[in-house]
Design a protein around this motif. Sequence first.
Motif, PDB file in Angstrom:
ATOM      1  N   UNK A  18      -1.008  -5.613 -14.016  1.00 19.85           N
ATOM      2  CA  UNK A  18      -0.263  -5.989 -12.806  1.00 19.85           C
ATOM      3  C   UNK A  18      -1.205  -6.211 -11.627  1.00 19.85           C
ATOM      4  N   UNK A  19      -2.214  -5.335 -11.498  1.00 20.40           N
ATOM      5  CA  UNK A  19      -3.175  -5.502 -10.411  1.00 20.40           C
ATOM      6  C   UNK A  19      -3.938  -6.814 -10.553  1.00 20.40           C
ATOM      7  N   UNK A  20      -4.348  -7.144 -11.775  1.00 21.60           N
ATOM      8  CA  UNK A  20      -5.052  -8.405 -11.984  1.00 21.60           C
ATOM      9  C   UNK A  20      -4.138  -9.602 -11.691  1.00 21.60           C
ATOM     10  N   UNK A  21      -2.854  -9.482 -12.065  1.00 21.31           N
ATOM     11  CA  UNK A  21      -1.910 -10.555 -11.748  1.00 21.31           C
ATOM     12  C   UNK A  21      -1.775 -10.736 -10.237  1.00 21.31           C
ATOM     13  N   UNK A  22      -1.715  -9.603  -9.504  1.00 22.39           N
ATOM     14  CA  UNK A  22      -1.607  -9.694  -8.044  1.00 22.39           C
ATOM     15  C   UNK A  22      -2.856 -10.329  -7.442  1.00 22.39           C
ATOM     16  N   UNK A  23      -4.017  -9.917  -7.934  1.00 19.15           N
ATOM     17  CA  UNK A  23      -5.258 -10.512  -7.429  1.00 19.15           C
ATOM     18  C   UNK A  23      -5.328 -12.001  -7.744  1.00 19.15           C
ATOM     19  N   UNK A  24      -4.802 -12.400  -8.897  1.00 16.60           N
ATOM     20  CA  UNK A  24      -4.828 -13.811  -9.267  1.00 16.60           C
ATOM     21  C   UNK A  24      -4.002 -14.644  -8.291  1.00 16.60           C
ATOM     22  N   UNK A  25      -2.967 -14.044  -7.723  1.00 11.83           N
ATOM     23  CA  UNK A  25      -2.160 -14.723  -6.705  1.00 11.83           C
ATOM     24  C   UNK A  25      -2.808 -14.655  -5.324  1.00 11.83           C
ATOM     25  N   UNK A  26      -3.915 -13.916  -5.195  1.00 15.40           N
ATOM     26  CA  UNK A  26      -4.478 -13.690  -3.868  1.00 15.40           C
ATOM     27  C   UNK A  26      -3.678 -12.672  -3.094  1.00 15.40           C
ATOM     28  N   UNK A  27      -2.988 -11.775  -3.813  1.00 15.11           N
ATOM     29  CA  UNK A  27      -2.123 -10.791  -3.160  1.00 15.11           C
ATOM     30  C   UNK A  27      -2.649  -9.385  -3.308  1.00 15.11           C
ATOM     31  N   UNK A  28      -1.805  -8.429  -2.920  1.00 16.29           N
ATOM     32  CA  UNK A  28      -2.154  -7.015  -2.953  1.00 16.29           C
ATOM     33  C   UNK A  28      -1.138  -6.281  -3.820  1.00 16.29           C
ATOM     34  N   UNK A  29      -1.622  -5.293  -4.543  1.00 15.02           N
ATOM     35  CA  UNK A  29      -0.763  -4.336  -5.240  1.00 15.02           C
ATOM     36  C   UNK A  29      -1.279  -2.958  -4.874  1.00 15.02           C
ATOM     37  N   UNK A  30      -0.459  -2.199  -4.157  1.00 16.16           N
ATOM     38  CA  UNK A  30      -0.902  -0.934  -3.579  1.00 16.16           C
ATOM     39  C   UNK A  30       0.080   0.173  -3.922  1.00 16.16           C
ATOM     40  N   UNK A  31      -0.411   1.414  -3.836  1.00 12.14           N
ATOM     41  CA  UNK A  31       0.412   2.562  -4.197  1.00 12.14           C
ATOM     42  C   UNK A  31       0.352   3.606  -3.095  1.00 12.14           C
ATOM     43  N   UNK A  32       1.461   4.318  -2.931  1.00  8.32           N
ATOM     44  CA  UNK A  32       1.562   5.440  -1.998  1.00  8.32           C
ATOM     45  C   UNK A  32       2.303   6.557  -2.708  1.00  8.32           C
TER      46      UNK A  32
END
Length: 571
Positions: free
Chosen positions: A477-491
């Motif tokens: 999922x993180x790689x997919x987000x990076x491929x979009x130029x986006x962020x995947x973050x957790x709290x």
Amino acid sequence: MRRALTIWRRSIQARVVVGTVVMSVIVVSAVGWLLLQQTRDGVVRHRVDVVLGEVDAEIGDAEDRLAAASGTEVNVSRQQRDLIDPIIERGDSRGYYVVLSGPEGDGTSLSDGGAVSSGGLDLSSVPGDLEDHFEGINRATAWTFTRIVHTSTEGTVVSEPGVVVGSQVQLPSDGQTYTLYFLFPLAEEQETLDLVTRALLTAAGLLVLLLSAIAWLVTRQVVTPIRLARKTAERLAAGRLQERMRVTGEDDLARLAYSFNQMATNLQRQIRQLEELSWVQRRFVSDVSHELRTPLTTVRMAGDVLYEARDEFDPVTGRAAELLQDELDRFEGLLVDLLEISRFDARVAVLETEDTNLVDLAHRVVDACHPMAQSRGVRVEVVAPDGAVRAEVDVRRVERILRNLVNNAIDHADPDDPDRPVVVRLAGDGHAAAVTVRDYGVGLAPGEAAMVFNRFWRSDPARTRVSGGTGLGLAISLEDAHLHGGWLQAWGRPGGGAQFRLTVPRHAGAMLSHSPLPLAPTDAPTLEAAETPEPDPATARPALPSPDADEPEGAGGAADVTTGGPGGGRR
């Protein structure tokens, strides 16, 4: 000024040269002032000694003349002229002035008139305090500095520094005591001091320039190799691992360049070894994943046959067929994830973007996860704005991200608290779209918010996998987000649940600068650990750009936890 400050901050050579110039100016000024003071005192002292000797000679000569004329009948006025005229004549030839004041005790001063003086002399040149000294009789010779004001031969009034010496004499004709004032100009001494001052200033300027040039040359010899080392290091950091410094000589700087080159060579060798090892690992994963597909297909077919016939077996054999089917499903999912990871590692993953309404996509994912949520007794809600939340994304990849986040939240939600369901929230603006998935389960322990995206990472390895994940879901999922130029973050907080946030740009290829939704949940202050600080940006997992200041990038759980505890088995 800004350019000068930039040069001052960045240039060691500039700071050393300026510092040398400032210190040189201070030292040379102090030494020059001391030398000038000593020179002035010596010149003036010598001149005063000469003046006092000359005055003593004049007074002695005058007393001899008065003594020689004491037996004759001469009136007072004539005796005064006999006293003062020879002295005035010598003064005119030798360049000093003479003033003869009236008898002491008559209460008159030079300003009242009645004094005999050299031509063109202003009687105010004699200081008043020196006059006061000779108010009595038998006063000792005294001197002081003054400004001699006189009229030159051209008719102009001239004021120049000088020394005035006073001495008393007694006229035999009337027995009265008169005071003679000798005024000696210091013009020659002033010219000498001016010449010395100019010489000192010239020497000081040349010395400062010489010291500045020496400092510039010395610092240049030291700084130039350092600048070359900096430029070489920058090129090495940019990936040009073949760059090296030129080694000249055998001094310390040459040894520094040699050591730097040795370090660069070792780093290049280590990096190449790591690249080769990484390539071998990726190749191995890719080859194994592809090679396992054929035997897995055969095993799957056999497993399906056994699973379909499990009712005809005894209970133990039937249960074994069910377990075999479950593990085959998990193994097949793991193989698919490994193939996907190998594509990311090989940098061959591509996007197939289209303008999509993320609200519809979220509802579709929630509906697909409904059976699992129902079996766990967990309720899933979608909170979205009235309008559409659109973004140019790869539907397959974003759906996989949301499905993984929702399944993960269901797996870790608290089924005993129906008032706190899993909440999927969406928001968007003209620049970005965001989706958050919130659960109220075990949460994340300190430091786990950044590690949760590592491959095969689990905070509690002993915890059973209810949903049967492979341990690669969040990493993919993180790689997919990076491929979009986006962020995947957790709290997350221990016991306070967790929230994952996906942020993608509104248009494909755009740079993110903020997220429409906050990383920390809005209900965080109502939790037990509400007094804890905001998430720590240092634990961020950056995508392409950095988030805005009020939306700290990355997982904030590491800074948003107060106590240790189990963090669950997120994968």
